[in-house]
Design a protein around this motif. Structure first.
Motif, PDB file in Angstrom:
ATOM      1  N   THR A 125     -14.576 -32.123 -35.038  1.00 37.90           N
ATOM      2  CA  THR A 125     -13.801 -33.356 -34.891  1.00 37.90           C
ATOM      3  C   THR A 125     -12.801 -33.298 -33.747  1.00 37.90           C
ATOM      4  O   THR A 125     -12.130 -34.304 -33.472  1.00 37.90           O
ATOM      5  N   LEU A 126     -12.680 -32.166 -33.070  1.00 35.41           N
ATOM      6  CA  LEU A 126     -11.673 -32.021 -32.027  1.00 35.41           C
ATOM      7  C   LEU A 126     -12.062 -32.807 -30.777  1.00 35.41           C
ATOM      8  O   LEU A 126     -13.243 -32.889 -30.424  1.00 35.41           O
ATOM      9  N   PRO A 127     -11.082 -33.354 -30.070  1.00 36.76           N
ATOM     10  CA  PRO A 127     -11.398 -34.116 -28.854  1.00 36.76           C
ATOM     11  C   PRO A 127     -11.984 -33.208 -27.775  1.00 36.76           C
ATOM     12  O   PRO A 127     -11.526 -32.085 -27.565  1.00 36.76           O
ATOM     13  N   GLY A 128     -13.014 -33.677 -27.114  1.00 38.11           N
ATOM     14  CA  GLY A 128     -13.607 -32.926 -26.021  1.00 38.11           C
ATOM     15  C   GLY A 128     -14.420 -31.732 -26.448  1.00 38.11           C
ATOM     16  O   GLY A 128     -14.754 -30.881 -25.611  1.00 38.11           O
ATOM     17  N   ILE A 129     -14.771 -31.637 -27.743  1.00 38.45           N
ATOM     18  CA  ILE A 129     -15.470 -30.446 -28.216  1.00 38.45           C
ATOM     19  C   ILE A 129     -16.853 -30.311 -27.571  1.00 38.45           C
ATOM     20  O   ILE A 129     -17.351 -29.193 -27.382  1.00 38.45           O
ATOM     21  N   ALA A 130     -17.468 -31.424 -27.190  1.00 32.48           N
ATOM     22  CA  ALA A 130     -18.809 -31.365 -26.596  1.00 32.48           C
ATOM     23  C   ALA A 130     -18.799 -30.610 -25.269  1.00 32.48           C
ATOM     24  O   ALA A 130     -19.815 -30.012 -24.887  1.00 32.48           O
ATOM     25  N   ALA A 131     -17.670 -30.611 -24.575  1.00 34.32           N
ATOM     26  CA  ALA A 131     -17.577 -29.936 -23.289  1.00 34.32           C
ATOM     27  C   ALA A 131     -16.847 -28.599 -23.385  1.00 34.32           C
ATOM     28  O   ALA A 131     -16.617 -27.941 -22.356  1.00 34.32           O
ATOM     29  N   ALA A 132     -16.470 -28.184 -24.598  1.00 36.38           N
ATOM     30  CA  ALA A 132     -15.696 -26.953 -24.770  1.00 36.38           C
ATOM     31  C   ALA A 132     -16.573 -25.721 -24.598  1.00 36.38           C
ATOM     32  O   ALA A 132     -17.789 -25.756 -24.810  1.00 36.38           O
ATOM     33  N   ARG A 133     -15.920 -24.627 -24.229  1.00 37.69           N
ATOM     34  CA  ARG A 133     -16.589 -23.320 -24.291  1.00 37.69           C
ATOM     35  C   ARG A 133     -16.490 -22.838 -25.729  1.00 37.69           C
ATOM     36  O   ARG A 133     -15.398 -22.645 -26.250  1.00 37.69           O
ATOM     37  N   VAL A 134     -17.622 -22.656 -26.373  1.00 42.37           N
ATOM     38  CA  VAL A 134     -17.668 -22.266 -27.776  1.00 42.37           C
ATOM     39  C   VAL A 134     -18.303 -20.890 -27.877  1.00 42.37           C
ATOM     40  O   VAL A 134     -19.350 -20.646 -27.272  1.00 42.37           O
ATOM     41  N   TRP A 135     -17.689 -19.988 -28.629  1.00 41.63           N
ATOM     42  CA  TRP A 135     -18.229 -18.636 -28.753  1.00 41.63           C
ATOM     43  C   TRP A 135     -17.786 -17.988 -30.061  1.00 41.63           C
ATOM     44  O   TRP A 135     -16.845 -18.453 -30.716  1.00 41.63           O
ATOM     45  N   GLU A 136     -18.474 -16.941 -30.428  1.00 45.15           N
ATOM     46  CA  GLU A 136     -18.095 -16.125 -31.567  1.00 45.15           C
ATOM     47  C   GLU A 136     -17.243 -14.973 -31.069  1.00 45.15           C
ATOM     48  O   GLU A 136     -17.690 -14.187 -30.224  1.00 45.15           O
ATOM     49  N   PRO A 137     -15.998 -14.840 -31.550  1.00 44.11           N
ATOM     50  CA  PRO A 137     -15.146 -13.741 -31.076  1.00 44.11           C
ATOM     51  C   PRO A 137     -15.771 -12.387 -31.370  1.00 44.11           C
ATOM     52  O   PRO A 137     -16.312 -12.156 -32.450  1.00 44.11           O
ATOM     53  N   GLU A 138     -15.685 -11.511 -30.393  1.00 48.64           N
ATOM     54  CA  GLU A 138     -16.325 -10.204 -30.512  1.00 48.64           C
ATOM     55  C   GLU A 138     -15.590  -9.307 -31.509  1.00 48.64           C
ATOM     56  O   GLU A 138     -14.366  -9.414 -31.681  1.00 48.64           O
ATOM     57  N   PRO A 139     -16.297  -8.420 -32.171  1.00 48.42           N
ATOM     58  CA  PRO A 139     -15.648  -7.451 -33.061  1.00 48.42           C
ATOM     59  C   PRO A 139     -14.680  -6.556 -32.289  1.00 48.42           C
ATOM     60  O   PRO A 139     -14.938  -6.188 -31.131  1.00 48.42           O
ATOM     61  N   ALA A 140     -13.588  -6.197 -32.931  1.00 51.05           N
ATOM     62  CA  ALA A 140     -12.626  -5.214 -32.412  1.00 51.05           C
ATOM     63  C   ALA A 140     -12.085  -5.579 -31.034  1.00 51.05           C
ATOM     64  O   ALA A 140     -11.695  -4.707 -30.261  1.00 51.05           O
ATOM     65  N   ARG A 141     -12.020  -6.867 -30.740  1.00 55.43           N
ATOM     66  CA  ARG A 141     -11.432  -7.313 -29.474  1.00 55.43           C
ATOM     67  C   ARG A 141     -10.331  -8.319 -29.765  1.00 55.43           C
ATOM     68  O   ARG A 141     -10.603  -9.386 -30.302  1.00 55.43           O
ATOM     69  N   PRO A 142      -9.082  -7.998 -29.441  1.00 59.72           N
ATOM     70  CA  PRO A 142      -8.000  -8.955 -29.663  1.00 59.72           C
ATOM     71  C   PRO A 142      -8.091 -10.123 -28.682  1.00 59.72           C
ATOM     72  O   PRO A 142      -8.347  -9.945 -27.491  1.00 59.72           O
ATOM     73  N   TYR A 143      -7.878 -11.302 -29.195  1.00 60.18           N
ATOM     74  CA  TYR A 143      -7.763 -12.506 -28.372  1.00 60.18           C
ATOM     75  C   TYR A 143      -6.369 -13.063 -28.592  1.00 60.18           C
ATOM     76  O   TYR A 143      -5.906 -13.160 -29.741  1.00 60.18           O
ATOM     77  N   PHE A 144      -5.690 -13.456 -27.541  1.00 56.73           N
ATOM     78  CA  PHE A 144      -4.364 -14.028 -27.729  1.00 56.73           C
ATOM     79  C   PHE A 144      -3.993 -14.929 -26.552  1.00 56.73           C
ATOM     80  O   PHE A 144      -4.449 -14.723 -25.425  1.00 56.73           O
ATOM     81  N   TRP A 145      -3.211 -15.930 -26.873  1.00 55.55           N
ATOM     82  CA  TRP A 145      -2.708 -16.888 -25.910  1.00 55.55           C
ATOM     83  C   TRP A 145      -1.237 -17.063 -26.165  1.00 55.55           C
ATOM     84  O   TRP A 145      -0.795 -17.057 -27.308  1.00 55.55           O
ATOM     85  N   GLU A 146      -0.452 -17.217 -25.101  1.00 55.87           N
ATOM     86  CA  GLU A 146       0.988 -17.372 -25.249  1.00 55.87           C
ATOM     87  C   GLU A 146       1.489 -18.444 -24.294  1.00 55.87           C
ATOM     88  O   GLU A 146       1.019 -18.560 -23.154  1.00 55.87           O
ATOM     89  N   HIS A 147       2.444 -19.235 -24.779  1.00 54.29           N
ATOM     90  CA  HIS A 147       3.090 -20.209 -23.914  1.00 54.29           C
ATOM     91  C   HIS A 147       4.088 -19.500 -23.002  1.00 54.29           C
ATOM     92  O   HIS A 147       4.739 -18.525 -23.409  1.00 54.29           O
ATOM     93  N   ALA A 148       4.207 -19.976 -21.807  1.00 56.13           N
ATOM     94  CA  ALA A 148       5.141 -19.363 -20.841  1.00 56.13           C
ATOM     95  C   ALA A 148       6.579 -19.554 -21.298  1.00 56.13           C
ATOM     96  O   ALA A 148       6.925 -20.535 -21.924  1.00 56.13           O
TER      97      ALA A 148
END
Length: 298
Positions: free
Chosen positions: A275-298
């Protein structure tokens, strides 16, 4: 089984829609966790003040409580009531005094979270109804995390609902089970981390709290969890300015992510993201095992 949702907004124009977007995601996970639900929203803070999210009973008079706690504060104490929870805004320098007075005079009221920006709400019931009770759809902010619980190993209680928070503006939700949480709990208690429940997820939250308190960045704290936490797990983590995801090396729990120029989203299944806006054009993936993913605001 349980379900997790998470949304980190890159585009400030979407911030007024954070609650509505998270509500739709959380409702999709009702069948993965119909027993209880909770969510954390990182909204606007007030300069010089700290927010405490309190959980009482249906009969708790939060306005009277705020008045009594105001007697130990040096400035204004403000309160906003949402069903069985309330957000208490207190001067930053009065936080310890207010928490001490709260514990002494109202031991039945729990501090669910504290910090400049985070608010956490959780209760027993279907996730869509829990979201409605607290008015999630009207909330705004930069990022949010939600959890729907199926209590397979413990009683259905609000104490067992996620997210768990053990530090300022920090929280964690978890799908899985930790095998060394009792040993780790004792170690963390020696370091000054306090726990309110026997839930292994609260231990994971405490672990990250300690790492961050000692100066680690979010990515470094998640890396440490891979070495120190045993079991199977998917974590989604929130901090004042950050959002992180971590799966154990086996990664037996389902997870999918999507990223656009406007947001990063997490769901236990793809239908959470549909239901998210723009999902059809999003990069979609399964996060890899044992790999941290993180995002931070400046």
């Amino acid at each position: 089984m349980c379900g997790i949702v998470g949304l980190f907004l890159k585009d400030p124009a979407l911030q007024p829609e954070l609650g509505a977007m998270t509500t739709a995601m959380l409702a999709t996970m009702c069948d993965r966790g119909p027993d209880s639900a909770g969510f954390a929203v990182y909204g606007a803070g007030s300069p010089g003040h700290v927010k405490l999210t309190l959980r009482g009973t249906s009969g708790t008079d939060f306005h009277a409580l705020a008045g009594r706690l105001g007697a130990v504060a040096t400035g204004d104490v403000r309160v906003e009531v949402r069903d069985t929870h309330a957000v208490l805004s207190v001067p930053e320098g009065d936080l310890d005094a207010v928490r001490t007075a709260l514990a002494q005079t109202h031991p039945e009221v729990h501090v669910v979270s504290y910090g400049k920006r985070v608010e956490i709400y959780k209760e027993v019931g279907r996730p869509d109804r829990v979201a409605e009770r607290f008015g999630l759809s009207s909330m705004s902010g930069t990022h949010a995390i939600g959890h729907t619980r199926m209590a397979t190993e413990s009683a259905v209680t609000t104490d067992g609902a996620h997210p768990f928070s053990t530090g300022a503006d920090q929280c964690l939700v978890h799908n899985g089970s930790l095998s060394n949480h009792n040993l780790l709990r004792r170690s963390l208690q020696r370091e000054g981390i306090a726990f309110e429940t026997e839930n292994d997820t609260e231990v994971a939250a405490g672990y990250l709290t300690l790492r961050l308190r000692k100066g680690a960045r979010l990515g470094e704290a998640l890396e440490g969890a891979l070495a120190d936490l045993d079991g199977f797990y998917t974590f989604v983590v929130g901090t004042e300015g950050g959002f992180g995801v971590l799966r154990d090396p086996i990664a037996c729990k389902p997870a999918v992510m999507a990223e656009t120029d406007s947001y990063v989203a997490f769901g236990s299944e793809f239908r959470v993201l549909a239901t998210l806006p723009g999902i059809a054009a999003a990069r979609v993936w399964e996060p890899e095992p044992a790999r941290p993913y993180f995002w931070e605001h400046a």
